[in-house]
Write a protein that holds these residues in place. Structure first.
Motif, PDB file in Angstrom:
ATOM      1  N   ILE A 134      44.755  33.385  40.175  1.00  0.00           N
ATOM      2  CA  ILE A 134      43.520  33.738  40.897  1.00  0.00           C
ATOM      3  C   ILE A 134      43.753  35.014  41.695  1.00  0.00           C
ATOM      4  CG2 ILE A 134      41.753  32.937  42.504  1.00  0.00           C
ATOM      5  CD1 ILE A 134      42.525  30.073  41.850  1.00  0.00           C
ATOM      6  N   GLY A 135      42.980  36.057  41.361  1.00  0.00           N
ATOM      7  CA  GLY A 135      43.092  37.339  42.059  1.00  0.00           C
ATOM      8  C   GLY A 135      41.985  37.491  43.093  1.00  0.00           C
ATOM      9  N   GLU A 136      41.687  38.746  43.421  1.00  0.00           N
ATOM     10  CA  GLU A 136      40.734  39.014  44.505  1.00  0.00           C
ATOM     11  C   GLU A 136      39.301  39.177  43.967  1.00  0.00           C
ATOM     12  OE1 GLU A 136      41.932  41.770  47.658  1.00  0.00           O
ATOM     13  OE2 GLU A 136      40.050  42.839  47.318  1.00  0.00           O
ATOM     14  N   ALA A 137      39.077  40.299  43.291  1.00  0.00           N
ATOM     15  CA  ALA A 137      37.715  40.622  42.837  1.00  0.00           C
ATOM     16  C   ALA A 137      37.807  41.625  41.696  1.00  0.00           C
ATOM     17  CB  ALA A 137      36.925  41.235  43.992  1.00  0.00           C
ATOM     18  N   PRO A 138      36.790  41.681  40.851  1.00  0.00           N
ATOM     19  CA  PRO A 138      36.804  42.678  39.781  1.00  0.00           C
ATOM     20  C   PRO A 138      36.818  44.089  40.357  1.00  0.00           C
ATOM     21  CG  PRO A 138      34.976  41.115  39.510  1.00  0.00           C
ATOM     22  CD  PRO A 138      35.572  40.856  40.847  1.00  0.00           C
ATOM     23  N   GLY A 139      37.500  45.003  39.656  1.00  0.00           N
ATOM     24  CA  GLY A 139      37.432  46.425  39.969  1.00  0.00           C
ATOM     25  C   GLY A 139      36.485  47.109  38.993  1.00  0.00           C
ATOM     26  N   ALA A 140      36.579  48.440  38.916  1.00  0.00           N
ATOM     27  CA  ALA A 140      35.641  49.195  38.075  1.00  0.00           C
ATOM     28  C   ALA A 140      35.774  48.817  36.597  1.00  0.00           C
ATOM     29  CB  ALA A 140      35.880  50.690  38.273  1.00  0.00           C
ATOM     30  N   ASP A 141      37.012  48.714  36.117  1.00  0.00           N
ATOM     31  CA  ASP A 141      37.207  48.403  34.687  1.00  0.00           C
ATOM     32  C   ASP A 141      36.707  46.998  34.356  1.00  0.00           C
ATOM     33  OD1 ASP A 141      38.449  50.853  33.997  1.00  0.00           O
ATOM     34  OD2 ASP A 141      40.282  50.151  34.968  1.00  0.00           O
ATOM     35  N   GLU A 142      37.013  46.058  35.259  1.00  0.00           N
ATOM     36  CA  GLU A 142      36.612  44.667  35.037  1.00  0.00           C
ATOM     37  C   GLU A 142      35.089  44.554  35.056  1.00  0.00           C
ATOM     38  OE1 GLU A 142      38.940  45.631  37.244  1.00  0.00           O
ATOM     39  OE2 GLU A 142      40.722  44.899  36.204  1.00  0.00           O
ATOM     40  N   ASP A 143      34.459  45.305  35.977  1.00  0.00           N
ATOM     41  CA  ASP A 143      33.001  45.282  36.093  1.00  0.00           C
ATOM     42  C   ASP A 143      32.359  45.839  34.823  1.00  0.00           C
ATOM     43  OD1 ASP A 143      30.520  45.004  37.573  1.00  0.00           O
ATOM     44  OD2 ASP A 143      30.499  47.191  37.680  1.00  0.00           O
TER      45      ASP A 143
ATOM     46  N   LEU B 186      35.569  41.237  32.156  1.00  0.00           N
ATOM     47  CA  LEU B 186      36.733  40.345  32.135  1.00  0.00           C
ATOM     48  C   LEU B 186      37.658  40.679  33.303  1.00  0.00           C
ATOM     49  CD1 LEU B 186      37.643  40.466  28.328  1.00  0.00           C
ATOM     50  CD2 LEU B 186      36.678  38.511  29.577  1.00  0.00           C
ATOM     51  N   PRO B 187      38.358  39.675  33.859  1.00  0.00           N
ATOM     52  CA  PRO B 187      39.245  39.956  34.992  1.00  0.00           C
ATOM     53  C   PRO B 187      40.548  40.626  34.558  1.00  0.00           C
ATOM     54  CG  PRO B 187      39.367  37.632  34.415  1.00  0.00           C
ATOM     55  CD  PRO B 187      38.307  38.243  33.534  1.00  0.00           C
ATOM     56  N   PHE B 188      41.091  41.420  35.453  1.00  0.00           N
ATOM     57  CA  PHE B 188      42.426  42.021  35.276  1.00  0.00           C
ATOM     58  C   PHE B 188      42.590  42.738  33.928  1.00  0.00           C
ATOM     59  CE2 PHE B 188      43.607  39.150  38.800  1.00  0.00           C
ATOM     60  CZ  PHE B 188      44.314  40.057  39.594  1.00  0.00           C
ATOM     61  N   VAL B 189      41.703  43.687  33.660  1.00  0.00           N
ATOM     62  CA  VAL B 189      41.857  44.487  32.441  1.00  0.00           C
ATOM     63  C   VAL B 189      42.235  45.931  32.763  1.00  0.00           C
ATOM     64  CG1 VAL B 189      40.355  43.108  30.945  1.00  0.00           C
ATOM     65  CG2 VAL B 189      39.360  44.903  32.364  1.00  0.00           C
TER      66      VAL B 189
ATOM     67  N   ARG C 104      44.477  48.816  35.399  1.00  0.00           N
ATOM     68  CA  ARG C 104      45.918  49.100  35.556  1.00  0.00           C
ATOM     69  C   ARG C 104      46.672  47.909  36.137  1.00  0.00           C
ATOM     70  NH1 ARG C 104      47.497  53.387  39.138  1.00  0.00           N
ATOM     71  NH2 ARG C 104      49.584  53.217  38.304  1.00  0.00           N
ATOM     72  N   SER C 105      46.088  47.271  37.151  1.00  0.00           N
ATOM     73  CA  SER C 105      46.824  46.157  37.759  1.00  0.00           C
ATOM     74  C   SER C 105      46.887  44.974  36.785  1.00  0.00           C
ATOM     75  CB  SER C 105      46.224  45.750  39.105  1.00  0.00           C
ATOM     76  OG  SER C 105      44.919  45.287  38.934  1.00  0.00           O
ATOM     77  N   GLY C 106      45.853  44.803  35.978  1.00  0.00           N
ATOM     78  CA  GLY C 106      45.867  43.738  34.977  1.00  0.00           C
ATOM     79  C   GLY C 106      46.916  43.988  33.911  1.00  0.00           C
TER      80      GLY C 106
ATOM     81  N   THR D  15      41.329  34.252  36.773  1.00  0.00           N
ATOM     82  CA  THR D  15      40.019  34.437  37.401  1.00  0.00           C
ATOM     83  C   THR D  15      40.208  35.128  38.749  1.00  0.00           C
ATOM     84  OG1 THR D  15      37.970  33.303  38.043  1.00  0.00           O
ATOM     85  CG2 THR D  15      40.019  32.139  38.487  1.00  0.00           C
ATOM     86  N   ASN D  16      39.142  35.206  39.520  1.00  0.00           N
ATOM     87  CA  ASN D  16      39.180  35.852  40.837  1.00  0.00           C
ATOM     88  C   ASN D  16      38.455  34.992  41.859  1.00  0.00           C
ATOM     89  OD1 ASN D  16      40.434  38.527  40.513  1.00  0.00           O
ATOM     90  ND2 ASN D  16      38.744  38.922  39.095  1.00  0.00           N
ATOM     91  N   ILE D  17      38.651  35.316  43.128  1.00  0.00           N
ATOM     92  CA  ILE D  17      37.880  34.656  44.200  1.00  0.00           C
ATOM     93  C   ILE D  17      36.419  35.110  44.140  1.00  0.00           C
ATOM     94  CG2 ILE D  17      37.562  34.616  46.732  1.00  0.00           C
ATOM     95  CD1 ILE D  17      39.883  32.890  45.899  1.00  0.00           C
TER      96      ILE D  17
ATOM     97  N   TYR E  23      52.559  38.484  45.488  1.00  0.00           N
ATOM     98  CA  TYR E  23      51.907  39.779  45.698  1.00  0.00           C
ATOM     99  C   TYR E  23      50.879  40.053  44.607  1.00  0.00           C
ATOM    100  CZ  TYR E  23      55.513  41.071  49.095  1.00  0.00           C
ATOM    101  OH  TYR E  23      56.326  41.115  50.187  1.00  0.00           O
ATOM    102  N   HIS E  24      49.868  40.820  44.989  1.00  0.00           N
ATOM    103  CA  HIS E  24      48.871  41.273  44.011  1.00  0.00           C
ATOM    104  C   HIS E  24      49.485  42.419  43.194  1.00  0.00           C
ATOM    105  CE1 HIS E  24      45.194  42.899  42.356  1.00  0.00           C
ATOM    106  NE2 HIS E  24      44.572  41.801  42.746  1.00  0.00           N
ATOM    107  N   PRO E  25      49.248  42.452  41.877  1.00  0.00           N
ATOM    108  CA  PRO E  25      49.838  43.553  41.090  1.00  0.00           C
ATOM    109  C   PRO E  25      49.410  44.941  41.567  1.00  0.00           C
ATOM    110  CG  PRO E  25      48.391  42.171  39.735  1.00  0.00           C
ATOM    111  CD  PRO E  25      48.582  41.466  41.034  1.00  0.00           C
TER     112      PRO E  25
HETATM  113  N1  URA Z   1      42.108  43.047  40.945  1.00  0.00           N
HETATM  114  C1  URA Z   1      41.782  41.743  41.051  1.00  0.00           C
HETATM  115  O1  URA Z   1      42.088  41.088  42.044  1.00  0.00           O
HETATM  116  N2  URA Z   1      41.122  41.190  40.053  1.00  0.00           N
HETATM  117  C2  URA Z   1      40.788  41.845  38.966  1.00  0.00           C
HETATM  118  O2  URA Z   1      40.173  41.242  38.099  1.00  0.00           O
HETATM  119  C3  URA Z   1      41.157  43.197  38.854  1.00  0.00           C
HETATM  120  C4  URA Z   1      41.812  43.779  39.857  1.00  0.00           C
END
Ligand code: URA
Length: 266
Positions: free
Chosen positions: A116-125, A129-132, A134-136, A157-159, A236-238
């Protein structure tokens, strides 16, 4: 020429305000979209008893009604597709209005491991899909070192299900309104192990204010309604590791701890 200079200044201002990404090819009149969505019937439901293991944050009356509505909608879902549909239909989180996609989850719903991560970023939006981004990609490489692949044995997924504009930190209200869906997500997914990636996921689900540097590497018991106790590791978050690669050695310890737990959970 003057028009061009004015347009450039406007673009700079938008970038400075966090509108750093064109998410659509054509402009969208958000005032019209909002007017239309205001006409839609709202799901307002009577307040229900909170189910989170932690006390809910203090909320104003309209927020409490929204929170109760979110909880009722989430609890009515009896499987993951129904929960996805519930999240997609929920209009109580304002982030939804600026996001392109609802980002629900990726990976294998049968996997023992749920991240479980934080929230979608620009790529995910953009992709939905979550974490797609750079950090994904870093997360995928890290998981691969312990034989975990999202298509096979991980579920991510994310919060938050919608991107905060400009990738800003989610507000406590945005987090609170998504949490009933996250608790239900864990209950329906039934993971053997949860990994909390970063401070936002850790603080939200453990309801602790100590920072991630204090909590990382530690296991906690998440008490999930309708499921029971599930071990959860804070790590840690990636995206933090991309900024501070010297901390990768600590994450390596966390990866080994995840691997050990997965092996003993089989
Ligand atoms: N960071 C997050 O926490 N979640 C994502 O899906 C992408 C980046």
């Amino acid at each position: 020429m003057q028009d061009r200079a004015a347009l450039l200044r406007l673009l700079e201002w938008q970038t400075a305000m966090g509108a750093d990404d064109a998410v659509l090819n054509a402009p969208r009149d958000r005032m019209r979209t909002e007017a239309k969505s205001a006409e839609r019937p709202r799901r307002v439901t009577p307040p229900a008893a909170p189910v989170t293991q932690a006390p809910a944050p203090v909320a104003t009356a309209p927020q409490s009604a929204m929170l109760a509505g979110a909880k009722e909608l989430a609890d009515a879902a009896t499987d993951l597709p129904a929960l996805r549909a519930a999240v997609e239909s929920f209009d109580g989180c304002s982030l939804r209005r600026t996001a392109t996609h609802t980002v629900f989850a990726d990976g294998n719903p049968e996997a023992p491991l749920m991240l479980i991560g934080e929230a979608p970023g620009a790529d995910e939006d953009r992709i939905g899909l979550p974490f797609v981004g750079r950090s994904g990609q870093l997360l995928d490489r890290m998981l691969a070192t312990i034989g975990v692949r999202r298509s096979e044995n991980a579920y991510i997924t994310n919060i938050l299900f919608w991107r905060p504009p400009g990738n800003r930190k989610p507000t406590p209200e945005e987090t609170a309104i998504c949490l009933p869906f996250v608790w239900r997500h864990i209950a329906l997914k039934r993971p053997k192990i949860v990994v909390l990636c970063g401070g936002t996921a850790t603080a939200a689900l453990l309801n602790r204010s100590d920072g991630i540097t204090r909590l990382r590497g530690r296991w906690f018991d998440l008490l999930i309604p309708d499921l029971g106790s599930v071990p959860a590791l804070a790590t840690y978050h990636p995206s933090f590791l991309l900024r501070a690669p010297a901390h990768k050695s600590e994450s390596w310890h966390d990866l080994l701890a995840i691997q050990n737990r997965l092996n003993s959970a089989q």
